[in-house]
Each structure stands twice: as C-alpha cells, then as structure tokens.
Design an enzyme around this catalytic site. Structure first.
Site, short mmCIF file in Angstrom:
data_model
loop_
_atom_site.label_atom_id
_atom_site.label_comp_id
_atom_site.label_asym_id
_atom_site.label_seq_id
_atom_site.Cartn_x
_atom_site.Cartn_y
_atom_site.Cartn_z
N ASN A 208 0.85 -1.20 0.00
CA ASN A 208 0.00 0.00 0.00
C ASN A 208 0.89 1.24 0.00
O ASN A 208 2.11 1.14 -0.06
CB ASN A 208 -0.95 -0.02 1.21
N ASP A 277 -3.96 -6.72 5.12
CA ASP A 277 -4.90 -7.66 5.75
C ASP A 277 -4.77 -9.06 5.15
O ASP A 277 -5.05 -10.05 5.82
CB ASP A 277 -6.34 -7.16 5.57
N LYS A 287 9.77 -16.23 -11.01
CA LYS A 287 8.94 -15.15 -11.55
C LYS A 287 7.79 -15.75 -12.36
O LYS A 287 8.02 -16.61 -13.22
CB LYS A 287 9.80 -14.25 -12.43
N PHE A 321 -4.50 2.94 14.91
CA PHE A 321 -4.90 3.88 13.86
C PHE A 321 -5.99 3.20 13.04
O PHE A 321 -5.98 1.97 12.89
CB PHE A 321 -3.72 4.21 12.94
N LYS A 335 -13.39 -0.78 15.50
CA LYS A 335 -12.01 -1.28 15.62
C LYS A 335 -11.48 -1.07 17.04
O LYS A 335 -10.77 -1.91 17.58
CB LYS A 335 -11.10 -0.59 14.59
N LYS A 339 -10.41 -4.43 18.86
CA LYS A 339 -8.97 -4.64 19.04
C LYS A 339 -8.50 -4.27 20.45
O LYS A 339 -7.31 -4.35 20.75
CB LYS A 339 -8.19 -3.85 17.97
O1 PMT Z 1 2.74 6.04 6.63
P1 PMT Z 1 2.13 7.34 6.16
O2 PMT Z 1 2.33 7.58 4.70
O3 PMT Z 1 2.56 8.51 7.02
O4 PMT Z 1 0.54 7.20 6.34
C1 PMT Z 1 -0.01 7.18 7.61
C2 PMT Z 1 -1.12 6.10 7.70
C3 PMT Z 1 -2.29 6.46 6.81
C4 PMT Z 1 -0.57 4.74 7.31
C5 PMT Z 1 -1.58 6.07 9.21
O5 PMT Z 1 -2.07 7.34 9.56
C6 PMT Z 1 -2.64 5.02 9.45
O6 PMT Z 1 -3.82 5.25 9.32
N1 PMT Z 1 -2.20 3.81 9.83
C7 PMT Z 1 -3.08 2.60 9.97
C8 PMT Z 1 -3.35 2.00 8.64
C9 PMT Z 1 -4.20 0.76 8.74
O7 PMT Z 1 -3.72 -0.31 8.48
O8 PMT Z 1 -5.43 0.97 9.17
P2 PMT Z 1 -6.54 -0.20 9.37
O9 PMT Z 1 -7.78 0.54 9.68
O10 PMT Z 1 -6.51 -1.14 8.21
O11 PMT Z 1 -6.04 -0.99 10.65
C10 PMT Z 1 -6.45 -0.66 11.97
C11 PMT Z 1 -5.32 -0.90 12.95
O12 PMT Z 1 -5.02 -2.30 12.98
C12 PMT Z 1 -4.03 -0.19 12.60
O13 PMT Z 1 -3.46 0.27 13.80
C13 PMT Z 1 -3.16 -1.29 11.98
O14 PMT Z 1 -1.78 -1.07 12.23
C14 PMT Z 1 -3.66 -2.52 12.70
N2 PMT Z 1 -3.59 -3.76 11.88
C15 PMT Z 1 -4.33 -3.89 10.76
C16 PMT Z 1 -4.30 -5.07 10.06
C17 PMT Z 1 -3.50 -6.13 10.51
N3 PMT Z 1 -3.43 -7.28 9.86
N4 PMT Z 1 -2.78 -5.97 11.63
C18 PMT Z 1 -2.82 -4.81 12.32
O15 PMT Z 1 -2.14 -4.67 13.34
#
Ligand code: PMT
Length: 403
Positions: A208, A277, A287, A321, A335, A339
C-alpha cells in the site's frame, strides 16, 4: 520545539568548525534565535562574519569587549539561553569545563548558565580514547552536561575511528530533545510504521501507499520526550531515526513476530503501520510468466497484530490507527472495541492532506469512554505530539487508578 528558543552556539577550534555553519543554518531554519560565541582558535578555521551573517546576531569572540559586554555580555547571554550547544567541542574546552576553568567568553558563559548544555565533541581518535579525556567527559555527564556521541569514520587528521563530528541533523535532534518536556521518561514505546509487503513471487508484491511518516514522527517525538523507543518498520525510504532501535521487516508475519517479541518489555504501543490484511496464499519460487488474459490471485488472511496486542494488553497503553475512506467514526469505533485499544486515531485517507504519503494529517481521536476529539489539518510532527499528549494524560489517569 526550536521555534522562538534562544540558543547559544559555542564554536571551538577544530576543523569541524565549518560544519557548525550547517548546524547554525538548521537551528535558524527551525526558527530558533542563535547567538554564536567563538573561541579565538575557532576564528582560525571560520570567520566570525560567516556566523554573524547567518545568525543575524553579533558573534562574540572576546570576553573583554566593551561594546559587546555592555549589550550582550556573558552573563546576559548565559541568562538568556534556553539551550547551550558547544559544537564542535575540542578536548581542550571539555577539559576546561571539567576542571571548572572559565578563562574566555565561551567557558565563562557556560559556567554562568543554568540552561542545559549539549556538547558535540570532535577530535582525533586517540585523543578521544585518552583516559584523561574520558574522565573529563564522564565528569561532565555526572554534572548534567549532555554529550552527543561522535560518529566513527575517516577523520580529518587521517586516522580512522571515533571522534568524527556528528551530523548536524543529529545534533539538532538532540537539541530538540534537550528542549522537550521529559514527560515520557521511563516509558518504553513500541511503534510500528510503514507498509508491509506480501510477496507474490521474487519480483512482485502486494502493498500500500504508506510512507512511514506518521509512525516515524511518533517514534521521534516519544524519544524526544524521554521515552525509550523501538520502531518496527515496514519498507520505507526514511532513514533510521537517531537514538531509536529500528527493526526493519517486510511482511505482516515478520512485523507480528518483531512486535510480539518486544511487547513484554514495552509500556506503550502505537500501531501506525498499514499492515496488509491479506497475503498471497502461495508465493511462487520463480517469476510468474505472462500467459492467459486474466489471472486470479488467491489471498489468505494475515494475522491481526493490533488485535493480538490488544489481547495481551495488560496495563499497557495501546494506540491504534484506523485508515478509512468512509464512515470514519463508525468503523473506528468498531475497531477500537474489537482490538481492545485505549485510543484510536481515525484518519479519512481520502481527504486531501490526510493519510498516506503526505507530511500532514487530519484525524479524530476516539477514547474508550466514547469521547471524540478532532485534530484539524496539521503536520504529522505536530499530530504526533498531540497523540503523545493524550498518552501522557492516560498514563496519569492509570497511575491514579482512574482508568
Ligand atoms: O505512513 P504514512 O504515509 O505517514 O501514512 C499514515 C497512515 C495512513 C498509514 C496512518 O495514519 C494510518 O492510518 N495507519 C493505519 C493504517 C491501517 O492499516 O489501518 P486499518 O484501519 O486497516 O487498521 C487498523 C489498525 O489495525 C491499525 O493500527 C493497523 O496497524 C492494525 N492492523 C491492521 C491489520 C493487521 N493485519 N494488523 C494490524 O495490526
């Protein structure tokens, strides 16, 4: 943090004096007011006019200068300083300070100041390792002086080793730390940042747009505010931040392993990483060749690292986040609950100036009790500070037994 601060920059006589010019530029770019004091031998390497032009303040070289003593005498400078930086600092000036000698403008002003003093030594490796020098440095540390570790490398004298003047950007980071409130001292942070990469074959991956900027800003701000910080980072173009243990990982599984291994030692977790995810169900060893008009990539679920952290939370503060493109609050609320986190920083990544790969962000901070705070468009550096303010407040509540 440097903005509006009065910094006295002491420059002593070594070849690295020319690098103090770059340091001065970085300090003034951060909008600090800088007053330069040069020892007589420093003026043999760089002229006072250079520092005067760039600082837009008179440069002090003489203790007994009638005009400057009246206008900006050593006591006045010592009192005015929010921070003192001696860079480069020779073995001589460090020896003088350790011995309590005040025989020129610089040492006299340092002796009279109550501001924190940051010393960036630069010298020959053998001088640096000399037991007399080491004793002096140790004595200064005991008396509260802050020393910036010099770098290793090729020295101007031709020797190779420790003693090289540290990068000006690192000295600025140390200066910002010296000026920051130490309200996170004693905390051990674990921060994640950046994307993960899930390999399809040796040359392709699913990922991403995360740049790591948000997470790195949080890690740096926590370090400046006195915390010990471990940063688990997916692949980014950012340099490892100074003073922070940085662990580079690629995939979500690697990130999970790095996080869970460090979890027992930490008191605060901030998960700013954009973890994939899903990952390809199989990784091709070679490849994948072009063939049919369409192809289907089968994906399987990755571990949810934040949910795992939430399950093992204990009395840690956990900040998550949520990156959304719609129904921001509803999704973030869900979330936060699922979580088991204390704070959820929700950003709508479809908004201009927010989310991925920009220097700014816009967010809502959700608390467990349902409170929502709005953080309008601001630099990620500032948003990091705002998030940490909430962590400090939460910690305080926890220690008072209110959470
Ligand atoms: O890195 P930058 O370019 O500065 O951008 C910042 C950002 C947009 C990445 C940041 O501000 C942000 O939003 N980070 C979380 C991105 C994310 O994965 O969001 P989510 O809503 O999909 O996940 C929710 C939370 O679960 C997050 O804290 C994530 O780290 C965590 N997660 C998600 C999926 C997974 N398999 N494991 C996780 O731990």
């Amino acid at each position: 943090m440097l903005n509006g601060k009065q910094i006295v920059l002491g420059v002593t006589g070594g070849i690295a004096a020319y690098k103090a010019v770059e340091l001065l530029r970085l300090l003034t770019r951060g909008e600090a007011t800088v007053h330069v004091i040069m020892t007589r031998s420093a003026t043999e390497f760089v002229t006072p006019l250079t520092f005067q032009t760039l600082s837009m303040n008179p440069v002090n070289t003489e203790l007994f200068n009638l005009i400057s003593e009246r206008e900006i005498g050593h006591i006045s400078l010592a009192d005015r300083a929010d921070l003192f930086i001696i860079a480069p600092a020779t073995a001589n000036v460090i020896g003088k300070l350790a011995g309590g000698i005040a025989d020129d403008m610089l040492t006299t002003t340092v002796m009279a100041t109550r501001a924190p003093v940051l010393i960036a030594p630069a010298m020959n490796v053998n001088m640096y390792q000399n037991p007399l020098y080491r004793e002096n440095e140790e004595k200064l540390r005991r008396h509260g002086f802050r020393l910036v570790e010099p770098a290793r490398g090729m020295l101007a004298c031709g020797w190779e080793g420790e003693g090289k003047f540290q990068e000006p950007a690192v000295i600025v980071e140390e200066a910002r730390r010296a000026l920051a409130p130490q309200d996170l001292a004693g905390e051990r942070f674990l921060v994640t940042a950046g994307p993960t990469r899930e390999e399809i074959d040796p040359v392709r991956f699913v990922s991403n747009h995360s740049s790591g900027k948000m997470g790195y800003a949080i890690a740096r701000a926590a370090w400046r505010r006195g915390a010990e910080v471990a940063l688990v980072s997916g692949p980014t173009c950012l340099e490892n931040p100074w003073g922070i243990e940085t662990v580079r990982v690629e995939s979500a599984v690697e990130m999970r392993d790095a996080v869970m291994a460090r979890l027992p030692a930490c008191t605060v977790v901030v998960k700013a990483a954009a973890v994939a995810d899903y990952r390809p169900a199989t990784r091709s060893a070679g490849k994948i060749k072009k063939g049919a008009e369409t192809m289907v990539l089968e994906l399987e679920k990755n571990p949810d690292i934040l949910a795992e952290v939430g399950r093992a939370k204990g009395d840690r503060v956990v900040v998550g986040f949520a990156a959304e493109t719609g129904e921001l609050l509803e999704n973030a609320r869900m979330k936060l609950k699922e979580k088991n986190v204390d704070l959820m920083v929700a950003n709508d990544v479809s908004q201009a100036g927010a989310g991925f790969n920009v220097d700014t962000n816009i967010a809502k901070i959700l608390h467990r009790d349902g409170t929502v705070e709005e953080l309008s468009l601001m630099e990620k550096e500032l948003m990091a500070e705002a998030i940490l303010d909430r962590v400090v407040a939460l910690r305080l509540k926890m220690t008072r037994g209110e959470e």
